[in-house]
Design an enzyme around this catalytic site. Structure first.
Site, PDB file in Angstrom:
ATOM      1  N   GLU A 256       0.888  -1.165   0.000  1.00  0.00           N
ATOM      2  CA  GLU A 256       0.000   0.000   0.000  1.00  0.00           C
ATOM      3  C   GLU A 256       0.917   1.203   0.000  1.00  0.00           C
ATOM      4  O   GLU A 256       1.595   1.475   0.991  1.00  0.00           O
ATOM      5  CB  GLU A 256      -0.913  -0.045   1.233  1.00  0.00           C
ATOM      6  CG  GLU A 256      -1.928   1.075   1.278  1.00  0.00           C
ATOM      7  CD  GLU A 256      -1.475   2.221   2.148  1.00  0.00           C
ATOM      8  OE1 GLU A 256      -1.139   3.291   1.569  1.00  0.00           O
ATOM      9  OE2 GLU A 256      -1.438   2.067   3.372  1.00  0.00           O
ATOM     10  N   CYS A 295      -1.558   8.734   3.341  1.00  0.00           N
ATOM     11  CA  CYS A 295      -1.519   8.176   1.994  1.00  0.00           C
ATOM     12  C   CYS A 295      -2.843   8.380   1.271  1.00  0.00           C
ATOM     13  O   CYS A 295      -2.909   8.285   0.046  1.00  0.00           O
ATOM     14  CB  CYS A 295      -1.153   6.702   2.043  1.00  0.00           C
ATOM     15  SG  CYS A 295      -2.219   5.717   3.117  1.00  0.00           S
TER      16      CYS A 295
END
Length: 516
Positions: A256, A295
């Site tokens: 990720e 993120c």
């Protein structure tokens, strides 16, 4: 000052070399040291495989869920103290610290409940059995089985609580032991949380190990039944993928990574609409929450040219209200970046983008933050830019991992809005704000393939929709391309990384008895 220890082979371990210092990012004072030298990483993995793994696999889903529930309760009981630790080590405001810590305990609770629902079994079937020959008794049945290896978790600096325990929750419920390694800069919070779990004597031996800093050569000993779950930069993900454990041994690798998430404003939205205010609120939240070190933060603000001036004025006004300073003080809405390295990267990144845009507010220059000595702390102002040319590749390739976003204008067509979004080559989450059904129908499916999660905000949900940067345990977290190509969470989907899917063929009556 605290000396962080690693918890390996069911005992606390201190390194044998020169320790690494951890700093309070608001004051630059040393708050802890850590050293992982001398760790026998092969022994760490062997301990998980030989001691922790068999124990977890023998437990039912309900029993594994009970472990997660006990962990959540133990951590929640220390919530106030952990919030203070987060402010000191992570530069997070009290509100942002709650966001991180409550994300950890909430995710543990969610998967604990899922374990209860899955019940007393230890494996799961995948679909119905299928007849394979003229003999109706000979069938094939797909099943999910826990991998007899180790889940190796490598976490990012920005969410030392949530990022650690959302991975642990999925791995434990699936039946795999964990070795977890936080980013060194903010490892103090993770250490304190692991210490709570260990002191409470919740977990069986070998189920959880913790490395307080560099993992050194840990991945060199991973094999084909292990799972590596990484959160961090795309560059680091690329490096880890080159390890022989992945390329030769086929250890499962899930990433990720960072991404240039987009928020698209439809051409039908007018100043003062409910959607308008939701759009502005979500952008400001994502730019300033955790100092933009998420993120899932909005990096590209894709708006129609016709309304861009009004949008820029509204965002500048809202960002001017953000008080930046020491997160331990009342009234502070945004704290510092997590480390000196982050500060350098963010300042350099702002300057790089500014060469192709106009700075509307903020910038890379030092600021006078509240509640800290002059010249101290890793602070940067919330920075809003407006691109000279929205199609310029720099805005779709360069991510500034801090409180920075850029307005990119388009002509109002769905095709051009999606084109700009797609230039980012993969997002974790993006959002579309519109009431125009035809425009949405043109944009929605074309844009959805470029992101792991797509949020559509219309007038009917504008007052209740969560910010797109909010990650939930029952929703997918991950994305294609630049975003890492991986998936986490998503309810049961988060367990699949830690299972092998096998097709077992045989007598239907026998399989029915064996695969309960």
């Amino acid at each position: 000052m605290i000396s962080l220890k690693s918890f390996i082979t069911d005992q606390w371990y201190s390194g044998q070399d020169k320790p690494t210092q951890l700093f309070n990012p608001a004051t630059e004072t040393v708050i802890a040291v850590t050293d992982t030298s001398g760790i026998d990483t092969k022994a760490v993995l062997d301990h998980a495989r030989n001691i922790g793994g068999p124990t977890l696999r023998s437990m039912s889903f309900a029993e594994r869920g009970a472990l997660l529930k006990a962990m959540s309760r133990a951590l929640y009981a220390e919530r106030e103290r952990l919030i203070d630790v987060s402010c000191i080590c992570n530069g997070a405001t009290r509100k942002d610290s709650k966001f991180d810590i409550d994300g950890a305990t909430g995710t543990l609770s969610y998967y604990a409940k899922l374990g209860t629902e899955l019940g007393d079994g230890t494996i799961l079937t995948d679909g119905e059995s299928e007849r394979l020959t003229a003999n109706a008794r000979f069938v094939g049945q797909h099943v999910f089985l826990p991998r007899p290896g180790v889940a190796i978790h490598i976490n990012a600096f920005n969410f030392p609580a949530w990022g650690t325990f959302e991975k642990i929750a999925c791995a434990f419920l699936a039946g795999m032991p964990v070795v977890t390694k936080p980013a060194t800069a903010t490892a103090l919070l993770t250490y304190e949380m692991i210490k709570i779990i260990v002191d409470a004597e919740i977990l069986p031996a070998g189920v959880l190990q913790f490395i307080a800093g560099s993992a050194r050569d840990l991945l060199d000993y991973a094999d084909g039944q292990d799972v590596i779950a990484f959160t961090g930069s795309a560059d680091t993900a690329h490096t880890l993928r080159q390890n022989a454990s992945v390329t030769l041994n086929s250890a499962r690798f899930n990433a990720e990574a960072d991404s240039l998430n987009a928020a698209i404003l439809g051409p039908d939205v007018e100043v003062g609409d409910d959607i308008w205010y939701t759009y502005i609120k979500n952008i400001v939240t994502d730019m300033t929450q955790k100092a933009g070190q998420k993120c899932t933060a909005i990096r590209r603000i894709i708006a129609p040219e016709a309304i861009a001036d009004d949008l820029q004025a509204a965002l500048v006004e809202e960002l001017s209200r953000i008080t930046v300073g020491n997160p331990a003080h009342d009234g502070i809405r945004m704290g510092p970046l997590a480390s000196a390295a982050q500060l350098r990267d963010v300042r350099d990144g702002i300057d790089e983008l500014a060469a192709h845009s106009s700075i509307l507010t903020g910038g890379s220059a030092p600021i006078a933050a509240e509640g800290v000595p002059d010249g101290k702390g890793y602070f940067v102002a919330p920075t809003l830019l407006r691109a000279n040319d929205g199609a310029d590749d720099i805005f779709h390739s360069k991510e500034v991992f801090g409180p920075c976003a850029t307005i990119l204008t388009y002509d109002g067509s769905a095709a051009q809005a999606v084109m700009l979004m797609a230039k980012g080559k993969g997002c974790l989450v993006s959002s579309v704000y519109s009431n125009h059904k035809k425009w949405i129908s043109e944009a929605l499916l074309q844009s959805a393939v470029w992101t792991g999660r797509l949020q559509l905000v219309s007038a009917k949900v504008a007052d209740s929709a969560l910010p797109p940067g909010m990650v939930l345990p029952n929703q997918l977290h991950g994305g294609p391309g630049r975003a890492g190509g991986g998936e986490e969470l998503g309810g049961m989907r988060g367990l699949h990384h830690y299972w092998n899917r096998t097709c077992i063929q045989g007598d239907t009556a026998l399989l029915g008895k064996l695969l309960k």
